[in-house]
Scaffold this motif. Structure first.
Motif, PDB file in Angstrom:
ATOM      1  N   SER A 493       3.222  -3.146   2.456  1.00 34.05           N
ATOM      2  CA  SER A 493       2.687  -2.314   1.364  1.00 34.05           C
ATOM      3  C   SER A 493       1.586  -3.059   0.618  1.00 34.05           C
ATOM      4  O   SER A 493       0.517  -2.503   0.318  1.00 34.05           O
ATOM      5  CB  SER A 493       3.819  -1.925   0.414  1.00 34.05           C
ATOM      6  OG  SER A 493       4.793  -1.162   1.079  1.00 34.05           O
ATOM      7  N   PRO A 519       5.515   2.464   0.421  1.00 38.39           N
ATOM      8  CA  PRO A 519       6.773   2.287  -0.299  1.00 38.39           C
ATOM      9  C   PRO A 519       6.697   1.045  -1.194  1.00 38.39           C
ATOM     10  O   PRO A 519       5.762   0.241  -1.089  1.00 38.39           O
ATOM     11  CB  PRO A 519       7.791   2.114   0.829  1.00 38.39           C
ATOM     12  CG  PRO A 519       7.016   1.526   1.937  1.00 38.39           C
ATOM     13  CD  PRO A 519       5.653   2.128   1.836  1.00 38.39           C
ATOM     14  N   ARG A 557       5.259   3.490   6.611  1.00 39.37           N
ATOM     15  CA  ARG A 557       6.512   4.251   6.680  1.00 39.37           C
ATOM     16  C   ARG A 557       7.508   3.527   7.564  1.00 39.37           C
ATOM     17  O   ARG A 557       7.162   3.025   8.635  1.00 39.37           O
ATOM     18  CB  ARG A 557       6.234   5.657   7.232  1.00 39.37           C
ATOM     19  CG  ARG A 557       7.464   6.548   7.314  1.00 39.37           C
ATOM     20  CD  ARG A 557       7.046   8.005   7.499  1.00 39.37           C
ATOM     21  NE  ARG A 557       6.180   8.174   8.650  1.00 39.37           N
ATOM     22  CZ  ARG A 557       6.622   8.461   9.879  1.00 39.37           C
ATOM     23  NH1 ARG A 557       7.916   8.569  10.096  1.00 39.37           N
ATOM     24  NH2 ARG A 557       5.762   8.625  10.871  1.00 39.37           N
TER      25      ARG A 557
END
Length: 638
Positions: A493, A519, A557
């Protein structure tokens, strides 16, 4: 459909083998028949002699705990019967050989004549003393008697087994006392010795009027004698013999009793373990013990197995181990001697001729496609990469032809790609070099002043060259397997946000909105610099092909087996025919090589190598007019 090459070779081998076998069988059967006929005529009594040898050596095995000292017996039998005799252990070690001189002997026959196994074949002899005695019939005068006139009842051969010299002397005294008593009773008798054991024989007259001598034991009943109960000198009734012949004369030896006790113990334990009902029995005359099945009509197989095993184990310490008996000389027959030589030569010539014809007929068909393959390979060696071989059928040679054609196709395609790559590299290097040279020449001639703007332009062109050379170096390292990674735990991320931040100025200049959808945390072990390079290439491409007002989203993801990094845009999209080649070097879906949109053509190829170096993969989905999605998958264990 053509048959498999393997089956054709197999059929060829079988055909040749069949011919050889038939020919060998003809020679062997014809020649062996002649030899066997001659041997049978010369050795009419050989079976009887061999039976005598087997019997005497079996008796030796029963009465000795080993084969030590059997050499003398073997040489005696060989001298008396004129037959070579050899004994070996089951592993082939020679125990005794009558033909051995100074440690050397002719080769033994290939197959033993018999196996002497006193532990199994003679096991019953040590426990049968409780059964009926024998009546061995011979003329009273002691003269020769025809074999057809001799009858033998079931005499237990274990009667005299294991007697010591002292026991034999004691039985000799008992036999003499029995003879004296019988003489006083008016019964003619004779003391004889069989297998070293004294026995008492009664003279009687059988039903044909012939006076015979019968061996008597205390357990004999009147029915055993039958009509032969009248002797020459008076009534030879069993009662007189019972009064005179003591039971101790035919009692088993002390060794036989030890074996019997061991056998009874083993059999009882085995039957008890197997849960087979039995009855223990003890003979009142001999004191020997045995077991009897409860149900005499249905005796289970386990009863016989336990009995046999117990006898064999009980006897083992007292008899010689198993040995193989060889008789005669080596079993061989030389078909190449004498008259057989011509038949052998003719047959061998016929087999060779047949094999040659079969090989010529089938070999030409097998060699033809191999010759074609060889010619095509030579043409390729000379530079003809379009060389191909015609392929028919589905056998191994056909599959080899298909593999060769596929290899040739791959080589031709690689050669074309190599030439195209060289052309593309030359083109990519030529443009910035030409720009730099033109500006420098113009500046030298005073046409263009060497000001800050020109220097900036020259630096841009130099940067393009540097970027292209760096990309080529990365691809060369990847091809050589030398693209080194330095993996460490890193948050994907955070890496995605860094890439977005680094490319946001370029996106704003192009009028494109660049965002990240990630995320809170996505930790995986990667080389952060290389992965940032791969993701940056995808973002750069997306910015280049997304029109003003478009959007680009960099996403992270989690999936079951790893993480997916995606770069999604709503740009022009990519046609389906371009998708399979999108990661090839210097390939562009837009072929104009425009500096406004075209890069070096190596970015996606480098990204693919970097993904595979991390044990991952990259895929793309796209639709014209709607945009594209590039997906980079990384495993958790990277």
């Amino acid at each position: 459909m053509r048959r498999s090459l393997l089956f054709r070779f197999l059929g060829l081998s079988l055909a040749v083998a069949l011919g050889a076998v038939v020919a060998t069988a003809v020679i062997a059967s014809y020649s062996t028949t002649e030899q066997l006929q001659g041997e049978l005529q010369q050795n009419a009594g050989q079976l009887e002699v061999d039976g005598q040898i087997y019997g005497e050596l079996s008796s030796y095995a029963v009465n000795h705990s080993g084969w030590s000292g059997v050499d003398k017996e073997v040489r005696r039998l060989a001298d008396e019967l004129g037959r070579r005799i050899a004994l070996t252990k089951p592993d082939g070690t020679v125990i005794a050989d009558s033909a051995r001189v100074l440690g050397a002997a002719p080769e033994l026959p290939s197959v033993p004549a018999a196996t002497i196994d006193a532990r199994n074949e003679g096991a019953h002899v040590f426990t049968s003393a409780v059964q009926s005695a024998a009546v061995t019939v011979a003329p009273a005068s002691g003269a020769a008697f025809p074999t057809s006139m001799v009858r033998t009842a079931a005499f237990p051969p274990g009667y005299s087994w294991g007697l010591t010299a002292k026991e034999k002397d004691e039985r000799q005294v008992l036999a003499e006392q029995a003879k004296t008593c019988l003489t006083a009773e008016g019964v003619e008798s004779q003391v004889s010795v069989t297998d070293g054991a004294p026995m008492v024989a009664l003279d009687a007259e059988n039903v044909d009027g012939v006076t015979v001598r019968q061996v008597w034991r205390p357990s004999l009943s009147m029915a055993t004698f039958g009509s032969a109960s009248v002797a020459a000198g008076g009534a030879a009734t069993p009662s007189a013999a019972e009064r005179c012949v003591p039971k101790g004369l035919y009692a088993p030896s002390a060794k036989a009793k030890l074996v019997n006790d061991d056998e009874f113990r083993r059999a009882s334990a085995c039957l008890t373990t197997a849960k087979v009902p039995f009855t223990p029995l003890t003979d009142t005359d001999t004191g020997l013990r045995t077991v009897s099945p409860k149900d005499q009509e249905k005796v289970p197989a386990q009863f016989f197995e336990c009995s046999t095993q117990a006898r064999s184990q009980a006897i083992a310490p007292y008899v010689a181990p198993t040995a193989k008996l060889y008789l005669g000389s080596k079993s061989s027959f030389n078909v190449f001697s004498g008259e057989g030589m011509l038949r052998t030569a003719a047959t061998a010539l016929g087999v060779m001729l047949i094999a040659a014809l079969v090989m010529l007929l089938t070999g030409r068909r097998l060699v033809r496609p191999i010759v074609a393959l060889t010619g095509a390979a030579q043409r390729m060696r000379n530079g003809d990469h379009a060389a191909r071989v015609p392929v028919t059928g589905k056998d191994e040679v056909a599959r080899l032809g298909h593999a060769f054609n596929a290899m040739a196709e791959s080589i031709q395609r690689s050669d074309f790609q190599r030439k195209a790559m060289v052309s593309d590299v030359a083109h990519e290097l030529r443009t910035p070099l030409a720009n730099i040279k033109g500006y420098l020449v113009a500046s030298e001639d005073g046409v263009v002043p060497l000001d800050g703007e020109l220097v900036t332009s020259l630096l841009e062109e130099t940067g393009l060259l540097e970027h292209l050379v760096a990309d080529l170096q990365d691809l060369a390292l990847a091809d050589a397997g030398m693209l080194r990674l330095h993996p460490a735990p890193r948050d994907l991320s955070e890496l995605a946000q860094q890439v977005v931040l680094a490319h946001r100025p370029a996106a704003e200049t192009a009028g494109v909105t660049l965002t990240a959808d990630v995320p809170p945390e996505a930790v995986v072990s990667i080389d952060s610099a290389r992965m940032r390079q791969a993701l940056g290439n995808l973002v750069s491409n997306a910015i280049r092909y997304t029109p003003t007002g478009g959007t680009i989203v960099v996403g992270v993801r989690r999936v079951d087996d790893g993480y997916k990094l995606t770069v999604t845009d709503n740009g022009a999209g990519i046609a389906d025919e371009h998708l399979p080649h999108l990661f090839d070097r210097f390939y562009r879906a837009e072929q104009s090589r425009s500096r406004s949109t075209g890069g070096s053509g190596l970015g996606l190829a480098i990204t693919k190598h970097l993904a595979e170096a991390h044990h991952g993969r990259i895929t793309v989905t796209s639709k014209l007019g709607e945009g594209s999605v590039f997906t980079l998958w990384l495993p958790l264990g990277t």
